[in-house]
Design an enzyme around this catalytic site. Structure first.
Site, mmCIF file in Angstrom:
data_model
loop_
_atom_site.group_PDB
_atom_site.id
_atom_site.type_symbol
_atom_site.label_atom_id
_atom_site.label_comp_id
_atom_site.label_asym_id
_atom_site.label_seq_id
_atom_site.Cartn_x
_atom_site.Cartn_y
_atom_site.Cartn_z
ATOM 1 N N GLY A 295 0.777 -1.071 0.151
ATOM 2 C CA GLY A 295 -0.090 -0.037 -0.080
ATOM 3 C C GLY A 295 0.743 1.360 0.024
ATOM 4 C CB SER A 296 -0.166 4.614 0.968
ATOM 5 O OG SER A 296 -1.353 4.785 0.348
ATOM 6 C CB VAL A 297 4.478 1.895 3.478
ATOM 7 C CG1 VAL A 297 3.893 2.027 4.689
ATOM 8 C CG2 VAL A 297 4.437 0.626 2.879
#
Length: 584
Positions: A295-297
């Site tokens: 995801g957004s990491v």
């Protein structure tokens, strides 16, 4: 006149004496012939049979090396144990004693018979690596053909806290999982042998010749801090139970040296109990063996590539009010904003803004930044079959993949890779190879300009401030920087399971001058707000606070006293609202 019977003498035939002499001579000849046969023709065979019955070769077990933490505390150590075995040739003649033996061993007579049958002609294991007390009870029975041999077994003082990291050992003293398996040749010793002469009851009369002594294994010293390891495990385990996650992992690392201070996984098991680790999933090191869509990491690394190539300006603003059509679907944000700069795209974890930045940046530049940060390559820490994750070559990226890989979809990473990647942002742009064995030095190389790393570090501090998706990672008195990530699990039908997520948080502290980085991932969560900013960020907060205190890392100072977080009075409800869905 009658004859006097006293004067009567009967003369015996002469042939009888000759016959008696012949019989004696033949018997004597037979004895001599048999003696010649035994001493001559049968000598070697009889000697071999005698050796089989009277001479035994027994192993002399070697001590396995211990595994120690950075402070010398034992993480895996040998403790006294005994092995109970039988010589079936002798023990089988004592079947009247078998019920007593079975009772002491905690077996049924049928189970005891099966173990004796399963052994060889002269050796059968009945129990291995059991407590010495059981050995004393067996010896007290004085049953011929039943033996107790001193040995050792592995004991893990921290139990399930270190199971996935340290691993397990087979009954033959060879590693079965984890570091025990990866460093088995270093930890294992070489067993010795001795020949002994035994009597008819199997009792040792004397040792024959010179025994070959065992060679003990070497100790393995790790960089693990036991207290940080404990807090990381306990906090991660609590989050797993609360959110109903299938599994999870966490890694704490020194950003300057690459030394790993904690590496934990859940679920786990206690290897010190009998049959405590029968399910292989309970001792898998998820931090290095499980890859997942993060995801957004991944967004900070994409932004770093965009800044390094000049694809965007640091102060550039993007319209994120509408969804972005890509490959037949529309990328949209959970919370709608009108216009955001790069810093706020990271703070609010805007998928629309990140996708627009990615599509402005060459695919090869993004892929190269990912590889430089450690994604797509397993760290050489000694774990067998550690996964490298999946990083598709840039040449295979179409427009949809170009956009979604920047959002953490279409690429898979491990928790360890996330920790080492963020360590490069924390220490000014240098990627340091993770280190787990004390005394080793990780290679260091620059992967991004210092100015870009500093800017990212400042922007990521905003993620953990009020209105940021990582507010639940904030530690009062300390500056914290980090990023949330939430990815829905694939459903195996070409779509995604909206109720199960990979919830991730990666951060470092103190944010203005980082010393420690921590990555947390929980997979398959189904309860409550199962987002990275709500589920994994608190694991970071609790563990990192204890780690900073443990290592005497001071908070930021405001004059003569520690700075107080501006958000000290923020309620949990407010924090969850500010988290805006936890940071997809």
């Amino acid at each position: 006149m009658s004859k006097d019977p006293r004067n009567f003498q009967r003369k015996l035939p002469g042939w009888r004496a000759a016959a008696l002499f012949a019989v004696i001579a033949l018997a004597f000849a037979a004895v001599l012939a048999r003696d010649a046969e035994v001493q001559g023709w049968l000598s070697q065979r009889l000697r071999s049979q005698g050796a089989i019955r009277m001479i035994q070769e027994r192993p002399l077990p070697a001590q396995r090396g211990s595994i120690l933490a950075d402070n010398g505390q034992a993480l895996a150590v040998n403790v006294p144990a005994v092995t109970v075995w039988a010589d079936p040739r002798i023990f089988s003649r004592e079947k009247a004693e078998w019920p007593r033996v079975a009772q002491v061993l905690g077996l049924t007579p049928a189970e005891l018979a099966e173990r004796v049958k399963a052994g060889g002609a002269d050796f059968a294991y009945l129990e291995r690596q059991v407590l010495p007390q059981l050995g004393r009870e067996i010896s007290a029975l004085h049953v011929p053909g039943l033996y107790v041999q001193k040995t050792s077994r592995s004991y893990y003082p921290l139990g399930p806290v270190t199971t996935a990291l340290i691993g397990l050992v087979h009954l033959d003293h060879h590693g079965a999982a984890g570091l025990e398996r990866g460093y088995d040749s270093w930890l294992s010793g070489q067993p010795g042998r001795e020949k002994v002469l035994v009597d008819g009851k199997g009792e040792v009369l004397r040792v024959l010749g010179r025994p070959r002594p065992p060679v003990n294994g070497h100790d393995l010293h790790l960089t693990i801090d036991p207290q940080i390891q404990y807090w990381a495990y306990m906090t991660l385990r609590a989050a797993q139970k609360h959110f109903g996650a299938e599994n999870g992992s966490a890694v704490v690392m020194n950003v300057h040296s690459g030394q790993i201070l904690a590496m934990v996984s859940v679920p786990s098991c206690n290897p010190n109990t009998r049959d405590g680790c029968t399910n292989p999933s309970d001792y898998v090191n998820n931090a290095v063996h499980q890859a997942f869509e993060p995801g957004s990491v991944m967004k900070p690394f994409m932004v770093a590539a965009a800044l390094a190539t000049g694809s965007i300006r640091p102060d550039q603003r993007f319209d994120v009010a509408h969804c972005l059509p890509v490959g037949g679907f529309c990328i949209r944000d959970d919370v709608v904003h009108r216009e955001l700069d790069v810093a706020h795209i990271l703070k609010y974890s805007s998928d629309v803004g990140a996708a627009k930045i990615a599509l402005r940046t060459p695919a090869e530049a993004i892929a190269q930044m990912y590889r430089a940060a450690g994604f797509g390559e397993p760290a050489p820490l000694g774990f067998d079959e550690a996964t490298a994750g999946v990083l598709p070559p840039a040449q295979s990226w179409d427009r949809a993949r170009h956009a979604t890989i920047a959002l953490g979809y279409g690429v898979s990473v491990t928790t360890l890779q996330l920790a080492e990647g963020y360590a490069a942002i924390a220490n000014g742009g240098y990627h340091v190879q993770p280190v787990l064995v004390a005394g080793q030095t990780g290679q260091s190389r620059r992967i991004m300009p210092a100015a870009i790393a500093d800017r990212l570090r400042h922007w990521l501090e905003g993620v953990c401030a009020a209105n940021g998706t990582g507010i639940l990672a904030a530690i009062p008195g300390y500056s914290v920087a980090g990023k949330t990530g939430t990815a829905n699990l694939a459903n195996g039908k070409g779509g995604f399971n909206k109720k199960k997520t990979n919830a991730t948080f990666v951060g470092f502290a103190p944010g203005f001058a980082p010393d420690l980085v921590m990555a947390v991932s929980l997979r398959g969560s189904t309860r409550y707000w199962n987002f990275g900013g709500v589920e994994s960020a608190p694991v970071f907060r609790v563990t990192m606070r204890h780690a900073l205190q443990r290592l005497d890392i001071a908070p930021r100072w405001c004059g003569s006293r520690a700075c107080v977080s501006k958000d000290a009075n923020v309620t949990t409800t407010q924090a969850e609202i500010w988290a805006e869905g936890g940071g997809k």
